[in-house]
Each structure stands twice: as structure tokens, then as C-alpha cells.
Write a protein that holds these residues in place. Structure first.
Motif, mmCIF file in Angstrom:
data_model
loop_
_atom_site.group_PDB
_atom_site.id
_atom_site.type_symbol
_atom_site.label_atom_id
_atom_site.label_comp_id
_atom_site.label_asym_id
_atom_site.label_seq_id
_atom_site.Cartn_x
_atom_site.Cartn_y
_atom_site.Cartn_z
ATOM 1 N N UNK A 1 18.539 6.457 -9.470
ATOM 2 C CA UNK A 1 17.365 7.175 -9.774
ATOM 3 C C UNK A 1 16.511 6.881 -8.185
ATOM 4 N N UNK A 2 16.644 7.623 -7.248
ATOM 5 C CA UNK A 2 16.145 7.217 -6.004
ATOM 6 C C UNK A 2 14.827 7.534 -5.968
ATOM 7 N N UNK A 3 13.967 6.737 -5.777
ATOM 8 C CA UNK A 3 12.261 6.872 -5.735
ATOM 9 C C UNK A 3 11.781 5.924 -4.630
ATOM 10 N N UNK A 4 10.496 5.916 -4.387
ATOM 11 C CA UNK A 4 9.954 5.186 -3.183
ATOM 12 C C UNK A 4 10.486 3.756 -3.259
ATOM 13 N N UNK A 5 10.743 2.944 -4.326
ATOM 14 C CA UNK A 5 11.172 1.616 -4.518
ATOM 15 C C UNK A 5 12.594 1.480 -4.021
ATOM 16 N N UNK A 6 13.291 2.524 -3.953
ATOM 17 C CA UNK A 6 14.568 2.379 -3.363
ATOM 18 C C UNK A 6 14.776 2.129 -1.855
ATOM 19 N N UNK A 7 13.539 2.278 -1.165
ATOM 20 C CA UNK A 7 13.519 2.424 0.278
ATOM 21 C C UNK A 7 13.885 1.051 1.070
ATOM 22 N N UNK A 8 13.706 0.009 0.342
ATOM 23 C CA UNK A 8 14.183 -1.252 0.743
ATOM 24 C C UNK A 8 15.072 -2.099 -0.051
ATOM 25 N N UNK B 1 9.010 0.972 -14.253
ATOM 26 C CA UNK B 1 9.012 -0.376 -14.028
ATOM 27 C C UNK B 1 10.093 -1.519 -14.057
ATOM 28 N N UNK B 2 11.093 -0.974 -15.058
ATOM 29 C CA UNK B 2 12.279 -1.673 -15.270
ATOM 30 C C UNK B 2 13.279 -1.361 -14.064
ATOM 31 N N UNK B 3 13.315 -0.232 -13.633
ATOM 32 C CA UNK B 3 14.140 0.351 -12.489
ATOM 33 C C UNK B 3 13.656 -0.274 -11.148
ATOM 34 N N UNK B 4 12.361 -0.335 -11.231
ATOM 35 C CA UNK B 4 11.801 -1.127 -9.821
ATOM 36 C C UNK B 4 12.197 -2.538 -9.569
ATOM 37 N N UNK C 1 0.710 -1.130 0.047
ATOM 38 C CA UNK C 1 0.011 0.147 0.142
ATOM 39 C C UNK C 1 0.841 1.307 -0.010
ATOM 40 N N UNK C 2 1.884 1.220 0.900
ATOM 41 C CA UNK C 2 2.807 2.238 0.665
ATOM 42 C C UNK C 2 3.395 2.603 -0.562
ATOM 43 N N UNK C 3 4.035 1.758 -0.981
ATOM 44 C CA UNK C 3 4.670 1.654 -2.360
ATOM 45 C C UNK C 3 3.689 2.271 -3.366
ATOM 46 N N UNK C 4 2.431 1.716 -3.310
ATOM 47 C CA UNK C 4 1.438 1.885 -4.554
ATOM 48 C C UNK C 4 1.460 3.678 -4.382
ATOM 49 N N UNK D 1 10.172 9.042 2.604
ATOM 50 C CA UNK D 1 11.426 10.112 2.556
ATOM 51 C C UNK D 1 12.446 9.400 1.172
ATOM 52 N N UNK D 2 12.172 8.418 0.733
ATOM 53 C CA UNK D 2 13.050 8.013 -0.373
ATOM 54 C C UNK D 2 12.107 8.490 -1.764
ATOM 55 N N UNK D 3 10.845 8.688 -1.320
ATOM 56 C CA UNK D 3 9.839 9.005 -2.771
ATOM 57 C C UNK D 3 10.418 10.081 -3.549
#
Length: 278
Positions: free
Chosen positions: A132-139, A44-47, A22-25, A181-183
Motif C-alpha cells: 500500500x504505497x503512500x507517503x509513509x513508504x518514502x523512507x 496508522x497500522x500500515x504506517x 511536516x511533509x508527512x503530515x 512522489x510516494x504519496x
């Protein structure tokens, strides 16, 4: 507050998964509406590698979760740890203080140590090598780092004396805050700055992902920014000057390859000093 703690003490695994997804979405959608940087990339490829490492983090933590439960049961049964040695306090204060202390021992402290001890820094590099830091970078953490963070949280249970409800509450909050905070989101500057006095805001954490010292070695906080401010590790930098990645591993293609990222901690290199980068 009692109802909240009761919920997290018995939270179903499905609900914990929904918190992550849910958070990622939510932050993924917000990134598309108000992005901080207009990345030219296939999102999506980056994720893919980032989601892979999110799954490895879950796989590391799941089989070890029983140690959290056993340890929490022990400290409560034996009245052990800081929270159990303090005078009785309102439940809301007990909860906030518990989360506050776990955030220090389970997140800030290992993060700081990973930046100061070279073998641990090599493991932590996987997180920093995202261009490319985004919300998927978090974990995006190497499985070995997941074990390191787990050990520190386990140690925190004994030092702080936390019931399992507080541990699970903290982990749930940690997931959402680190996704936040990564988003790649652009908040009004005044709002971001105001938030950064209490919690780790997006702009504050982006400084930590700048590719060069001394900014890489700053802003270690996970949920609360207070630790950085109290311990002198807080730095600010105009977001327009931020460049993501790590200067000694500049190959973005290699840093997007799961196999190479898994091997990254075992490569040899000399970490530059601030003198080298001046």
C-alpha cells in the motif's frame, strides 16, 4: 539565494525534524482528500513499520553527519570537485547545478545499482515490499540501505565539490520530494505528466513500484526525472494497471512485520527475469 544557503548551513536539528514531520503530515492529509487508490487499510497500522524505518534512517545518518561536514570543508578548502573547477557562475545556477548533480550521484545512481546487483537488491526489497504505497513508504529503507545511500552521497561530495549548505539543502528537498512522489495522491493527468518532464511526479514513481518487471526496473529518479529520460530508464504505465509489492514476496502480512523485514535481505531467492514473467 545566499540567505537560503546560509540557513541550510546552520539549520537547527529541530528544523530538519520539522521538515520530515511536516511533509508527512501535509501529504498524509492530501491523501485523505484526493487519493489515487482507495486503499481498504488501517492507515496508522500500515504506517508503523514505515515510520520505524524512517527512524532507523535518521539514526544511521545522525552519527555519520560529521563526515559530511568534514568532507565538505575539505573540498572547499582544497578547491576540489566539479563545482570548484567550473568557471564562476551566478549563485542560483551554482545551487541548482549542485543539487542536480547530488541527485544523480546520491540517489539515482545507487538506486539503479541496487536494482542490478543482487545482494543490494535484497536490501532494497524492503522498500518495494510495501503493498500500500503512500507517503509513509518514502523512507521505508532497511538500515543497510541507509548506509549505502550515505556512502554514495559522501562520494558525491568529493566528486561534485559541494559545500555543506548544498548537501543539507539537497537532503531537505529529497525528503519532501520523495514523500510527494510516494504519496497516494491523484493529480490531474495533464499536470502530473507536465511535472514528470522535470521532476519525479507521483504517477511516474508509482510505475517503479509495480510488482513485475520491466516496470520495477525503471523510473529510478528521486527529485529530477531528467536522469531517467536521458539514460533510457523512463517507463510509463497506466496507474489503473499498477499492482504494488514484489512478486517473489507476496505475503502482505509478513511484509508488514518489522522483524521479518529486517531479516528480508538475508533470505534466498532467485529474482525472476522478464522472460520468466512474460
Amino acid at each position: 539565494m545566499e540567505a537560503i544557503l546560509n540557513y541550510f548551513e546552520h539549520i537547527p536539528s529541530l528544523h530538519r525534524a520539522l521538515i520530515i514531520v511536516g511533509g508527512l503530515t501535509i501529504f498524509w492529509i492530501i491523501e485523505g482528500i484526493v487519493p489515487l487508490f482507495g486503499f481498504k487499510y488501517h492507515k496508522w497500522k500500515h504506517a508503523v513499520p514505515n515510520i520505524f524505518f524512517t527512524l532507523t534512517t535518521i539514526l544511521v545518518n545522525l552519527p555519520l553527519a560529521f563526515l559530511f561536514l568534514k568532507s565538505s570543508d575539505w573540498v572547499m578548502a582544497n578547491n576540489f570537485g566539479i563545482l570548484n573547477w567550473l568557471p564562476e557562475m551566478p549563485l542560483w545556477l551554482y545551487t541548482i547545478l549542485g543539487v542536480f548533480l547530488i541527485d544523480f550521484i546520491g540517489a539515482y545512481l545507487p538506486h539503479l545499482i541496487e536494482h542490478k546487483v543482487k545482494p543490494l537488491w535484497m536490501i532494497h526489497l524492503v522498500h518495494h515490499s510495501d503493498h500500500k504505497v503512500d507517503t509513509t513508504t518514502a523512507n521505508r529503507h532497511h538500515p543497510l540501505e541507509s548506509i549505502i545511500r550515505y556512502v554514495f552521497t559522501l562520494m558525491g561530495i568529493f566528486i561534485i565539490g559541494t559545500p555543506i549548505a548544498l548537501v543539507i539543502l539537497y537532503q531537505s528537498l529529497s525528503v519532501v520530494f520523495t514523500q510527494f512522489n510516494h504519496a497516494n495522491i491523484k493529480l490531474p493527468k495533464k499536470l502530473d505528466k507536465a511535472l514528470s518532464y522535470v521532476i519525479v511526479s507521483p504517477d511516474m514513481h508509482k510505475v517503479h513500484h509495480h510488482y513485475r518487471l520491466p516496470y520495477t526496473d525503471s523510473n529510478y529518479g528521486n527529485i529530477f526525472s531528467v536522469w531517467d529520460r536521458l539514460l533510457g530508464t523512463f517507463k510509463s504505465l497506466d496507474t489503473e494497471k499498477i499492482v504494488y509489492g514484489v512478486d517473489v514476496f507476496p505475503d502482505e502480512k509478513a511484509n508488514s512485520h518489522i522483524g521479518k523485514l529486517l531479516k528480508q535481505p538475508f533470505q534466498k531467492y532467485q529474482r525472476p527475469t522478464m522472460t520468466d514473467q512474460s
